[in-house]
Design a protein around this motif. Structure first.
Motif, short mmCIF file in Angstrom:
data_model
loop_
_atom_site.label_atom_id
_atom_site.label_comp_id
_atom_site.label_asym_id
_atom_site.label_seq_id
_atom_site.Cartn_x
_atom_site.Cartn_y
_atom_site.Cartn_z
N ASN A 1 0.82 -1.21 0.00
CA ASN A 1 0.00 0.00 0.00
C ASN A 1 0.86 1.26 0.00
OD1 ASN A 1 -2.54 -1.26 -0.04
ND2 ASN A 1 -2.52 -1.58 2.16
N LEU A 2 1.95 1.24 0.75
CA LEU A 2 2.86 2.40 0.76
C LEU A 2 3.54 2.58 -0.60
CD1 LEU A 2 4.53 1.91 4.26
CD2 LEU A 2 3.08 3.83 3.58
N VAL B 1 9.77 -12.89 8.35
CA VAL B 1 9.06 -11.87 9.13
C VAL B 1 9.90 -10.61 9.26
CG1 VAL B 1 7.99 -11.33 11.35
CG2 VAL B 1 7.77 -13.62 10.39
N GLU B 2 11.20 -10.77 9.52
CA GLU B 2 12.09 -9.61 9.63
C GLU B 2 12.19 -8.89 8.28
OE1 GLU B 2 14.99 -11.51 13.11
OE2 GLU B 2 15.47 -11.73 10.98
N GLY C 1 11.18 -4.24 4.91
CA GLY C 1 10.58 -3.73 3.68
C GLY C 1 9.53 -2.67 3.94
N ALA C 2 8.67 -2.91 4.95
CA ALA C 2 7.64 -1.93 5.29
C ALA C 2 8.26 -0.63 5.79
CB ALA C 2 6.69 -2.51 6.35
N LEU C 3 9.33 -0.74 6.59
CA LEU C 3 10.01 0.45 7.11
C LEU C 3 10.64 1.26 5.96
CD1 LEU C 3 10.96 2.12 9.54
CD2 LEU C 3 12.99 0.65 9.65
N THR D 1 8.15 6.90 1.20
CA THR D 1 6.92 7.70 1.17
C THR D 1 7.12 9.05 1.84
OG1 THR D 1 5.64 5.64 1.28
CG2 THR D 1 4.45 7.67 1.69
N ILE D 2 7.83 9.05 2.97
CA ILE D 2 8.11 10.31 3.68
C ILE D 2 9.04 11.19 2.85
CG2 ILE D 2 9.19 11.31 5.73
CD1 ILE D 2 8.26 8.80 7.27
#
Length: 434
Positions: free
Chosen positions: A72-73, A246-247, A252-254, A260-261
Motif C-alpha cells: 500500500n505504501l 518476518v524480519e 521492507g515496510a520500514l 513515502t516520507i
C-alpha cells in the motif's frame, strides 16, 4: 451417524454456503464448529476458541499485515508508477510492448504487495489508459492486466504461500524462495503469449510508442531503483539468511515508509487510506485462517483423511498420478470457487495423502499456487477479471474473458514445466542459507 457421513454432510453444507455467497471464513467456521459439535459436543466451544486464539497470536502471521502495508505504501508513494514507467521506457516501443510493460510492472509490484488484487488494481490504473491511447485491443489490454495481477500470489512475498505454509506447517522462507524462479518464468511466458497474439494479429497492438533515448531509459530505471532495491534487499536477505521472512517484511515496510516520507506523500488522506486498506485486507485473510483451522480440526475428527489415504494406497497410484489428478481437480474447482477458498478447503484433505506418497510439499505448493492463479482468471468466477472490469467499465465482460485465454494457457504451460522440472521450484529453497 458415523463420522464419514458427518464429513460428507459437512462438505455439502460448506459448498451450499459458499454457493449463496457467504464469506469463506465464516462458512468454514460455522460448518467446522457444527461438525465438531455433532461428533464431540463438549469439545466444540474449546476447539473454536483455541484455534482462533492460536492463529491470532501466531507470530509468523505478522508477515501478512507488514507486506500488505509495504504494498500500500508503494502505491501511494508513486513507486509502482515508477516501475511501470521504467518498463514502458524499455519495452514500450516494441510490438505489444505496452502490454509486456504491464506484465513486468505487475511482477515488480507483486514483489512488494503479495496481493493479486492489489497488483491488478494498481497497475491497471496506470497502464490501461496508456494502452487505450495507443489503440490496443481491449481484450489484450485488459487480459494482460488481469493475468499480470495473478503474479501477486506466486512471486514472493505471497499471501497464498503464507496461508499454505501455515496450513501445512512448512517454512515460509523456503516457499518464498520456491516461487522466485517459477514467477520469473511465468512472467516470461506471459510476454511470450503477448508476442504470439500480436504476431498472429498485428491489429491487436496497432501502434507502438517511439523508442526513447538510452539516457531517458537509464533515468527511468534510476527512478525505479527504490522499489528494485527494496525487492532485492528483502528477497536477497531471506535467501542469504541475513534475516527471516518476518524480519524481511518489517524491513521492507520500514523502507517503503521512509520512501513515502522522503517523497512527501505521507499526507493524512494517504495515511488514512493505507491504514484502512491494510486493516481490511489483513482482517479478511485472518478470518479465512480462523475458519480454515476450525474446519481442519473438524476434518481431523471425522477420520476422512485417513480413509482417503488408505484408499489411495490400496489403488497403487504413483505420486505423480495423484499430484496430476489433484491439480486437474483444482483447475475444475477454479471455475466456480475463489482461489483462497480452494486452498483452505482442500489442503486438510490432500496433505495427508501427499505426505504418505512422499511428495515434496514445497514443490506441490508452487504447483498449487500457479493453479490458483488460473482460478483468478477462469470464467465465470475469475475475481481478477471483475477487478479489471471495475477499472475498464466501458469494456464488456466477455471481451475481458476472451482476452485472458492466451495467459491461461501460459499458466498451464508453467504447471507442466514445474511438473517435469521440479528444480525450477526447489533449486533456490535447497541452496538458501540454513
Amino acid at each position: 451417524m458415523d463420522t464419514i457421513t458427518i464429513a460428507i454432510l459437512g462438505f455439502a453444507a460448506l459448498f451450499l454456503l459458499l454457493f449463496i455467497r457467504m464469506p469463506v471464513g465464516t462458512a468454514m467456521m460455522l460448518v467446522g464448529a457444527g461438525g465438531i459439535y455433532a461428533i464431540r459436543p463438549q469439545a466444540s466451544l474449546p476447539v473454536v476458541a483455541g484455534e482462533i486464539f492460536s492463529e491470532a497470536s501466531n507470530y509468523p502471521l505478522t508477515i501478512l499485515p507488514l507486506f500488505i502495508l509495504m504494498g500500500n505504501l508503494a502505491g501511494v508513494s508513486g513507486m509502482s508508477r515508477d516501475l511501470y514507467t521504467a518498463a514502458h521506457s524499455w519495452l514500450g516501443h516494441m510490438r505489444g510492448g505496452l502490454a509486456s510493460a504491464t506484465i513486468v510492472g505487475c511482477a515488480g509490484f507483486s514483489a512488494l504487495s503479495g496481493s493479486s488484487l492489489a497488483a491488478a488494481v494498481t497497475m491497471g490504473r496506470v497502464s490501461l489508459p496508456e494502452m487505450q491511447r495507443y489503440r490496443y485491443d481491449n481484450g489484450l489490454a485488459t487480459g494482460a492486466i488481469a493475468a499480470g495481477g495473478t503474479l501477486g500470489i506466486l512471486i514472493p512475498p505471497s499471501a497464498g504461500f503464507v496461508v499454505y505454509a501455515i496450513l501445512t506447517e512448512e517454512s515460509i522462507g523456503r516457499l518464498f524462495m520456491a516461487g522466485v524462479l517459477p514467477g520469473l518464468m511465468l512472467t516470461g511466458l506471459f510476454i511470450l503469449a503477448i508476442w504470439l497474439v500480436v504476431l498472429r494479429d498485428p491489429g491487436k497492438a496497432p501502434q507502438s510508442a517511439e523508442a526513447e533515448p538510452m539516457e531517458a531509459r537509464i533515468a527511468a530505471l534510476g527512478r525505479a531503483s527504490w522499489i528494485v532495491g527494496i525487492i532485492l534487499l528483502t528477497i536477497g536477505g531471506i535467501y542469504t539468511g541475513a534475516f527471516s521472512a518476518v524480519e524481511a517484511a518489517g524491513i521492507g515496510a520500514l523502507l517503503a515508509l521512509g520512501v513515502t516520507i522522503l517523497r512527501g506523500q505521507l499526507t493524512w488522506p494517504n495515511l488514512r487510506d493505507v491504514v484502512t486498506n491494510t486493516l481490511k485486507s489483513t482482517g479478511t485473510v485472518f478470518l479465512i485462517l480462523f475458519g480454515a483451522f476450525v474446519f481442519k480440526t473438524f476434518v481431523g475428527f471425522t477420520g476422512v483423511t485417513y480413509a482417503l489415504t488408505q484408499w489411495v494406497g490400496a489403488q497403487g497410484f504413483t505420486a505423480m498420478q495423484v499430484v496430476v489428478a489433484i491439480l486437474l481437480a483444482f483447475i475444475v474447482l477454479g471455475t466456480f470457487l475463489e482461489g483462497f477458498a480452494i486452498l483452505v478447503l482442500t489442503i486438510p484433505l490432500v496433505q495427508p495423502i501427499l505426505q504418505s506418497l512422499g511428495v515434496d510439499l514445497i514443490w506441490f505448493g508452487v504447483l498449487m499456487v500457479i493453479v490458483l492463479e488460473m482460478a483468478l482468471i477462469s470464467p465465470p468466477v475469475g475475481i481478477n477479471v471483475f477487478v479489471v472490469k471495475g477499472i475498464a467499465r466501458e469494456v464488456p465482460l466477455g471481451t475481458i474473458f476472451r482476452g485472458i485465454w492466451p495467459f491461461w494457457f501460459a499458466m498451464l504451460a508453467a504447471v507442466i514445466l514445474v511438473l517435469l522440472i521440479p528444480d525450477l521450484a526447489l533449486l533456490l529453497p535447497d541452496t538458501m542459507f540454513g
